[in-house]
Design a protein around this motif. Structure first.
Motif, PDB file in Angstrom:
ATOM      1  N   UNK A   6      -8.544  -8.070  15.639  1.00 35.06           N
ATOM      2  CA  UNK A   6      -8.374  -9.376  14.621  1.00 35.06           C
ATOM      3  C   UNK A   6      -7.603  -9.732  13.914  1.00 35.06           C
ATOM      4  N   UNK A   7      -6.755 -10.683  14.409  1.00 33.84           N
ATOM      5  CA  UNK A   7      -4.799 -11.107  13.866  1.00 33.84           C
ATOM      6  C   UNK A   7      -5.400 -12.057  12.558  1.00 33.84           C
ATOM      7  N   UNK A   8      -6.577 -12.438  12.397  1.00 31.62           N
ATOM      8  CA  UNK A   8      -7.226 -13.052  11.002  1.00 31.62           C
ATOM      9  C   UNK A   8      -7.200 -12.230  10.052  1.00 31.62           C
ATOM     10  N   UNK A   9      -7.989 -10.626  10.775  1.00 41.41           N
ATOM     11  CA  UNK A   9      -8.507 -10.514   9.181  1.00 41.41           C
ATOM     12  C   UNK A   9      -7.725  -9.156   9.297  1.00 41.41           C
ATOM     13  N   UNK A  10      -7.319  -9.608   7.889  1.00 36.95           N
ATOM     14  CA  UNK A  10      -6.075  -8.870   7.382  1.00 36.95           C
ATOM     15  C   UNK A  10      -6.637  -7.855   6.125  1.00 36.95           C
ATOM     16  N   UNK A  11      -8.078  -7.062   5.946  1.00 35.36           N
ATOM     17  CA  UNK A  11      -8.269  -6.233   5.566  1.00 35.36           C
ATOM     18  C   UNK A  11      -7.712  -5.001   4.954  1.00 35.36           C
ATOM     19  N   UNK A  12      -7.271  -4.791   4.045  1.00 38.67           N
ATOM     20  CA  UNK A  12      -6.520  -2.882   4.263  1.00 38.67           C
ATOM     21  C   UNK A  12      -6.907  -2.394   4.997  1.00 38.67           C
ATOM     22  N   UNK A  13      -8.172  -1.867   5.406  1.00 42.15           N
ATOM     23  CA  UNK A  13      -9.199  -1.555   5.616  1.00 42.15           C
ATOM     24  C   UNK A  13      -8.845  -1.381   7.528  1.00 42.15           C
ATOM     25  N   UNK A  14      -8.885  -2.626   7.644  1.00 41.41           N
ATOM     26  CA  UNK A  14      -8.142  -3.189   9.252  1.00 41.41           C
ATOM     27  C   UNK A  14      -7.149  -2.681   9.562  1.00 41.41           C
ATOM     28  N   UNK A  15      -6.021  -2.910   8.679  1.00 39.79           N
ATOM     29  CA  UNK A  15      -4.576  -2.514   9.043  1.00 39.79           C
ATOM     30  C   UNK A  15      -4.463  -0.769   9.084  1.00 39.79           C
ATOM     31  N   UNK A  16      -3.426  -0.975  10.181  1.00 39.98           N
ATOM     32  CA  UNK A  16      -2.745   0.417  10.149  1.00 39.98           C
ATOM     33  C   UNK A  16      -1.071   0.751  11.260  1.00 39.98           C
ATOM     34  N   UNK A  17      -0.677   1.404  10.447  1.00 44.44           N
ATOM     35  CA  UNK A  17       1.007   1.434  10.215  1.00 44.44           C
ATOM     36  C   UNK A  17       1.385   2.335  11.974  1.00 44.44           C
ATOM     37  N   UNK A  18       2.099   1.769  12.267  1.00 44.05           N
ATOM     38  CA  UNK A  18       2.192   2.510  13.538  1.00 44.05           C
ATOM     39  C   UNK A  18       3.537   1.468  13.778  1.00 44.05           C
ATOM     40  N   UNK A  19       4.556   3.056  15.054  1.00 45.63           N
ATOM     41  CA  UNK A  19       5.345   2.020  15.024  1.00 45.63           C
ATOM     42  C   UNK A  19       5.788   0.739  16.924  1.00 45.63           C
ATOM     43  N   UNK A  20       6.478   0.794  16.908  1.00 42.52           N
ATOM     44  CA  UNK A  20       6.303  -0.472  18.484  1.00 42.52           C
ATOM     45  C   UNK A  20       5.857  -0.333  19.563  1.00 42.52           C
ATOM     46  N   UNK A  21       6.381   1.517  19.484  1.00 44.89           N
ATOM     47  CA  UNK A  21       5.657   1.986  21.063  1.00 44.89           C
ATOM     48  C   UNK A  21       4.428   2.728  20.928  1.00 44.89           C
ATOM     49  N   UNK A  22       3.698   2.801  19.820  1.00 39.65           N
ATOM     50  CA  UNK A  22       2.629   3.036  18.817  1.00 39.65           C
ATOM     51  C   UNK A  22       1.695   2.016  19.435  1.00 39.65           C
ATOM     52  N   UNK A  23       1.857   0.802  19.610  1.00 42.99           N
ATOM     53  CA  UNK A  23       1.319  -0.832  18.498  1.00 42.99           C
ATOM     54  C   UNK A  23       1.577  -0.773  20.255  1.00 42.99           C
ATOM     55  N   UNK A  56       1.076  -1.035   0.051  1.00 43.61           N
ATOM     56  CA  UNK A  56       0.244  -0.072   0.216  1.00 43.61           C
ATOM     57  C   UNK A  56       1.257   1.541  -0.263  1.00 43.61           C
ATOM     58  N   UNK A  57       1.753   1.782   0.780  1.00 40.14           N
ATOM     59  CA  UNK A  57       3.056   2.525   0.691  1.00 40.14           C
ATOM     60  C   UNK A  57       3.762   2.366  -0.242  1.00 40.14           C
ATOM     61  N   UNK A  58       4.297   1.381  -0.706  1.00 36.01           N
ATOM     62  CA  UNK A  58       5.361   1.070  -2.211  1.00 36.01           C
ATOM     63  C   UNK A  58       6.469   0.637  -0.794  1.00 36.01           C
ATOM     64  N   UNK A  59       6.790   0.644  -0.025  1.00 34.27           N
ATOM     65  CA  UNK A  59       8.086   0.288   0.770  1.00 34.27           C
ATOM     66  C   UNK A  59       7.888  -0.843   1.286  1.00 34.27           C
ATOM     67  N   UNK A  60       9.043  -1.415   1.522  1.00 39.57           N
ATOM     68  CA  UNK A  60       9.144  -1.981   2.953  1.00 39.57           C
ATOM     69  C   UNK A  60       9.236  -1.174   4.084  1.00 39.57           C
ATOM     70  N   UNK A  61       8.743  -1.421   5.281  1.00 41.40           N
ATOM     71  CA  UNK A  61       8.396  -1.499   6.378  1.00 41.40           C
ATOM     72  C   UNK A  61       9.495  -1.223   6.896  1.00 41.40           C
ATOM     73  N   UNK A  62       9.509   0.329   8.098  1.00 39.96           N
ATOM     74  CA  UNK A  62      10.990  -0.067   8.876  1.00 39.96           C
ATOM     75  C   UNK A  62      10.881  -0.815  10.095  1.00 39.96           C
ATOM     76  N   UNK A  63      12.247  -1.261  10.196  1.00 40.85           N
ATOM     77  CA  UNK A  63      12.051  -2.237  11.197  1.00 40.85           C
ATOM     78  C   UNK A  63      11.208  -2.314  12.463  1.00 40.85           C
ATOM     79  N   UNK A  64      11.182  -0.410  12.452  1.00 44.64           N
ATOM     80  CA  UNK A  64      10.450   0.096  14.343  1.00 44.64           C
ATOM     81  C   UNK A  64       8.624  -0.157  14.204  1.00 44.64           C
ATOM     82  N   UNK A  65       7.868  -0.470  12.677  1.00 48.77           N
ATOM     83  CA  UNK A  65       7.255  -0.346  11.973  1.00 48.77           C
ATOM     84  C   UNK A  65       6.787  -1.493  11.621  1.00 48.77           C
ATOM     85  N   UNK A  66       5.141  -1.250  12.752  1.00 50.90           N
ATOM     86  CA  UNK A  66       4.596  -2.658  12.970  1.00 50.90           C
ATOM     87  C   UNK A  66       3.248  -2.618  12.160  1.00 50.90           C
TER      88      UNK A  66
END
Length: 94
Positions: free
Chosen positions: A67-84, A50-60
């Motif tokens: 629901x870890x089985x719900x991989x719909x793109x609208x259910x995903x957000x990019x967070x830092x490890x601390x934010x997560x 979606x963002x056109x690059x690999x996620x960084x080591x600190x990004x999750x």
């Protein structure tokens, strides 16, 4: 199941296979040859595409509805490890 890899994965890997573990979580197995392979969580793969690059080591890749089985793109957000960590703590209080 074999998948057609999208950018950025298709620039570094020749083949990808989507596998599902017994709990329903998905992983992409990546191959270049018999000697070079790796894997990544499907949610992480989807956000990278979606963002056109690999996620960084600190990004999750965080599942908004937890629901870890719900991989719909609208259910995903990019967070830092601390934010997560903060999100998970908040969810535990709900």
């Amino acid at each position: 199941m074999k998948i057609d890899l999208e950018y950025p994965y298709n620039k570094d890997w020749s083949r990808g296979y989507l596998v599902v573990n017994p709990e329903g979580r998905k992983t992409v197995i990546l191959y270049n040859s018999h000697s070079k392979r790796s894997s990544t969580a499907y949610a992480r793969y989807l956000l990278s595409v979606k963002i056109g690059r690999y996620l960084l080591d600190d990004e999750q890749a965080d599942h908004i509805n937890n629901d870890k089985t719900d991989d719909r793109i609208e259910n995903l957000q990019l967070l830092s490890k601390e934010e997560n960590r903060v999100e998970e703590t908040y969810r535990d209080w709900e």
